[in-house]
Motif scaffolding. Structure first.
Motif, PDB file in Angstrom:
ATOM      1  N   GLU A   1      -8.442  -3.267   3.211  1.00  0.00           N
ATOM      2  CA  GLU A   1      -7.872  -4.184   2.222  1.00  0.00           C
ATOM      3  C   GLU A   1      -6.399  -4.435   2.551  1.00  0.00           C
ATOM      4  O   GLU A   1      -5.763  -3.650   3.246  1.00  0.00           O
ATOM      5  CB  GLU A   1      -7.978  -3.577   0.817  1.00  0.00           C
TER       6      GLU A   1
ATOM      7  N   ALA B   1      -6.187 -10.697   0.689  1.00  0.00           N
ATOM      8  CA  ALA B   1      -6.791  -9.501   1.273  1.00  0.00           C
ATOM      9  C   ALA B   1      -6.961  -9.605   2.777  1.00  0.00           C
ATOM     10  O   ALA B   1      -7.412  -8.667   3.414  1.00  0.00           O
ATOM     11  CB  ALA B   1      -8.155  -9.237   0.633  1.00  0.00           C
TER      12      ALA B   1
ATOM     13  N   ARG C   1      -2.985  -4.630   0.536  1.00  0.00           N
ATOM     14  CA  ARG C   1      -2.424  -4.327  -0.775  1.00  0.00           C
ATOM     15  C   ARG C   1      -0.910  -4.451  -0.743  1.00  0.00           C
ATOM     16  O   ARG C   1      -0.284  -4.385   0.311  1.00  0.00           O
ATOM     17  CB  ARG C   1      -2.789  -2.901  -1.201  1.00  0.00           C
TER      18      ARG C   1
END
Length: 867
Positions: free
Chosen positions: A209, A321, A211
């Motif tokens: 991912e 993402a 973040r």
């Protein structure tokens, strides 16, 4: 050391192999005994220990700090062998040489290995360090081991923390949110290199991912201009390729910042864009924002269609993402959507649609661009896909007018081009237009000239255990509080649970996390991130100057004597980050008053890789050749000689067992030659030959003169190869040719006096000394010298003897020209053929082939017929 079974396996078998090899060569040459003998003597005499000495010129030579993982293979040894030859030559030249070694001991591989093997990272690391040191000592590298450092020891990383606090005080260390690659299973940030096809490198089934998390940064951008300007001072000392890579990474761009007002959106701030091509602004078709741009939410707030909004939110989530790597986005398919909003072009008041695009990042520039598809490849691809207009505003001279509707590719070159469709700027050349339009923007208050850099601040936070703890605490009352200097080092706890999952191991260790605020005395929480290991390697070479100082990172006076590094040696893979960060660190230390120079290394050399089967040696690829195995099979000097002879040091070399066997045979032949003459020459004094006039050649027979001519000419050329250009392979080829000339003159007892023979054999030995130091020491002792070679300077060639005329010889293989050689006029056929076979340009055409015929036309040509 040599008596130990260092290779593993059956010691009896190894001894039998050694005895068999020595017997086949008909020599008493025993490298294992010789190497152990001389390494012991060097250690007892403290030959390589050095301190500041103002009576001598200094020379600091250094190979890049190794990471102690696994075992050393021959790919590693090339770097260290090159550095050792340089160190030994400089010592013989009268320099006070600093040549240290240490360990880049922190890092993720140690932590992962500890998890895999159920051991502590310190145990795994220190075991590897012991193995690395054993191998380096086995090869006789001339390190001052008193200065050894290991970056995982508190006495070293204490000063990492001290430097961090000094940067924190000056605003050069700060904390902010940043987009990172995140593995949900590891619960940690991943470097770009640890993301493989979108998945975690450790958990191949776990999608990575992107973040936003709080991270610590060092403000490298504060030194961007100095980092790029000071590259000029390195020209001529660093490879041009590395300087170019550094310059491109810093990425200085001179352009303009322009404000586009947002139409029909109350309270919206203007959109800032940076462009190096303000001359193309009349060709803008749209404004494209990054998915994380703060304006995006405001622009989308007015969308009433629930289905459309859901689709947009899904697209936005995917964009946010996606990879944080700019290079990935350059090659990825361009994806975007229209926000429904418009921005006003300040030059012509045209309203431009505002889009969001996946190839625009908040981390680069302003997080917004103006799309000019007619004159930018990325914009052209995006706008063609979504049907946005393509307007030509820069027209090349001498061709038909470009048509945006039919263009197959954008026009990006602007040499000699003129502006069109650009209002009052039509007809201006691009450079003139850039100046005029930037001045207009400044005058009207919607823009200004600006310099930007591709370089970003250095993110140093790592959610791992095996690294330097960041020396701050978090207090509810006082916020972020620095750990006082007198409480350093903040030491890594030993009792941690390492699982590789669930976040930082330090965060799960209450005895480490829970502490007292140094400011108010209340409860506080320690920072649980550790520092990037590039911190460790950014200043380690300064610590070598004063490795045991417990009051400061180093004594500035000691550093002032040794710095800058005179020769730094390492792989091209470190051309950007390690070298950039170490240059940044140097400038910070200068501004702290610790050093007075601005660049840490005056000269840089990047050696080529060692390949096997066409690929760089790597444990993961299963193609390594163990360094200790080669030392046990052939002796360290043979391994050293092969690494230097196989190719030019800056080029890659392909490993060949046959070639290393040839190096072994050559050293045996030299040993036997000296052995044959020792009884006659040991007790005599070598002829005094140094000098530049004919007095050095007086009273010589024709045979003696010929031998001395080729010897002193070889010395002249080898001296040049060592001093000027590092052509070690050429130096070895010259020494091999010299051996052949001496051997071809046998019997030397016929017409060559013992003092002349001794001079020739001594010079041969001294020329070999920096490259094969153990056998050279042994030969020197055999020739009757009681002091080691460390007491002997580099010999001076006799200019009168070395001045024999040279001729150029054409070398053919099967009738085709493969190279050219400079040789002494009248060189014997044996010598010419040996030199031709040793020439790298020829060697590849005769490798693994049988020479069936040799044709020599004296002073003109050699033709080798091979099958």
């Amino acid at each position: 050391m040599a008596a130990e079974n260092t290779a593993g396996g059956d010691p009896g078998r190894q001894d039998a192999e050694r005895a068999g090899r020595a017997f086949q060569e008909g020599s008493k040459y025993d490298p294992w005994a010789i190497e152990a003998k001389w390494q012991k003597r060097w250690e007892e005499a403290k030959v390589f220990e050095t301190e500041a000495d103002l009576s001598k010129p200094k020379y600091y030579v250094l190979e890049m700090l190794p990471y102690p993982s696994g075992t050393l293979h021959m790919g590693h040894m090339r770097n260290y062998t090159i550095g050792d030859v340089v160190a030994r030559v400089k010592r013989m030249r009268g320099f006070n040489v600093l040549h240290p070694m240490g360990w880049d001991a922190f890092g993720l591989p140690a932590e992962n290995a500890a998890i895999k093997n159920n051991t502590h990272p310190r145990t795994w690391t220190n075991n590897n360090i012991a193995e690395f040191q054993r191998v380096l000592r086995r090869f006789g590298f001339s390190y001052d081991w008193r200065r050894e450092i290991s970056t995982c020891e508190p006495e070293y990383y204490r000063w990492n923390q001290w430097f961090f606090l000094r940067m924190l005080e000056r605003g050069l260390a700060y904390r902010k949110k940043s987009r990172v690659n995140w593995c949900p299973k590891c619960c940690t940030v991943l470097a770009n290199e640890q993301v493989v096809n979108g998945y975690c490198w450790r958990h191949e089934e776990t999608l990575v991912e992107v973040r936003e998390i709080e991270q610590w940064f060092l403000k490298t951008t504060a030194y961007a201009e100095q980092l790029i300007d000071d590259l000029k001072t390195l020209e001529g000392g660093w490879p041009e390729r590395v300087i170019t890579m550094q310059r491109n990474w810093i990425g200085k761009s001179v352009g303009a910042r322009v404000k586009f007002g947002v139409a029909d959106l109350a309270g919206a701030e203007p959109i800032d864009i940076f462009t190096t091509r303000i001359d193309t602004i009349y060709g803008a078709s749209a404004i494209i924002l990054a998915a994380g741009h703060p304006l995006v939410g405001k622009l989308l707030a007015g969308i009433q269609d629930a289905t459309l909004r859901a689709d947009i939110d899904t697209t936005l989530a995917k964009m946010r993402a996606s990879s944080a790597k700019a290079e990935d986005l350059e090659t990825a398919e361009k994806v975007g959507f229209f926000t429904g909003g418009y921005a006003t072009n300040p030059f012509n008041r045209e309203k431009l649609p505002i889009w969001v695009g996946n190839f625009v990042l908040m981390e680069y520039g302003t997080g917004a661009i103006m799309a000019v598809p007619a004159h930018d490849e990325r914009d052209f691809e995006f706008c063609r896909k979504y049907g946005l207009p393509v307007r030509v505003v820069v027209q090349p001279e001498g061709v038909a007018p470009l048509d945006g509707a039919t263009m197959k590719a954008p026009f990006v070159d602007h040499g000699g081009a003129k502006l069109v469709n650009s209002g009052p700027y039509n007809g201006l050349g691009v450079d003139d237009a850039i100046v005029a339009m930037a001045a207009h923007a400044t005058e009207k208050g919607f823009g200004q000239r600006e310099t930007t850099y591709r370089l970003k601040d250095w993110g140093v936070s790592r959610q791992r255990y095996w690294g330097t703890p960041i020396p701050v605490v978090y207090c509810e009352k006082d916020g972020i509080v620095a750990v006082p200097d007198d409480q350093l080092p903040v030491v890594l706890p030993k009792d941690v649970a390492l699982t590789g999952e669930g976040g930082s191991p330090l965060a799960a260790t209450p005895s480490f996390v829970n502490t007292t605020c140094p400011k108010c005395g209340g409860p506080a929480r320690r920072e649980t991130d550790t520092m990037d290991t590039f911190v460790d390697s950014s200043w380690y070479f300064y610590r070598y100057c004063d490795p045991h100082n417990d009051k400061a990172p180093f004594d500035s006076k000691k550093v002032a004597y040794w710095f800058p590094i005179d020769q730094y040696i390492g792989g091209i893979t470190h051309a950007i980050l390690h070298l950039l960060y170490s240059r940044f660190w140097c400038k910070v230390m200068r501004d702290l008053g610790l050093v007075t120079h601005s660049e840490p290394a005056a000269r840089l050399f990047t050696q080529g890789m060692v390949l096997k089967g066409g690929t760089a040696m790597s444990k993961s690829k299963g193609n390594i050749v163990g360094a200790i195995d080669m030392a046990e099979k052939y002796g360290a000097d043979t391994g050293r000689l092969y690494m230097l002879f196989a190719n030019q040091p800056e080029r890659d070399l392909e490993w060949s067992e046959n070639s290393i066997d040839g190096s072994w045979r050559f050293l045996n032949k030299v040993y036997r030659m000296v052995e044959r003459h020792v009884a006659d020459v040991r007790g005599v004094k070598a002829r005094a030959a140094a000098g530049s006039g004919d007095e050095g050649a007086a009273g010589l027979s024709a045979k003696e003169r010929k031998l001395l001519q080729v010897t002193h000419d070889t010395l002249r050329r080898v001296t040049q190869d060592f001093d000027a250009r590092w052509h070690f392979y050429s130096a070895i080829a010259l020494i091999m040719t010299l051996y052949n000339e001496i051997d071809g003159a046998e019997p030397l007892t016929d017409g060559v006096r013992p003092e002349v023979r001794k001079e020739v054999l001594e010079l041969l030995t001294l020329m070999l000394a920096p490259m094969t130091p153990h056998v050279a020491e042994e030969l020197w002792e055999m020739l009757g010298h009681s002091g080691g070679l460390w007491t002997v300077g580099w010999p001076e060639f006799n200019a009168a003897l070395a001045k024999e005329d040279e001729v150029e010889i054409v070398v053919q293989v099967n009738g085709r020209v493969r190279g050219k050689l400079l040789v002494q006029a009248g060189m014997s056929e044996t010598g010419v053929i040996a030199k031709a076979l040793a020439d790298p340009a020829v060697a590849g055409h005769v490798a693994n082939k049988h020479v069936v015929k040799q044709i020599v036309v004296p002073n003109k040509l050699v033709n080798l017929v091979v099958k």
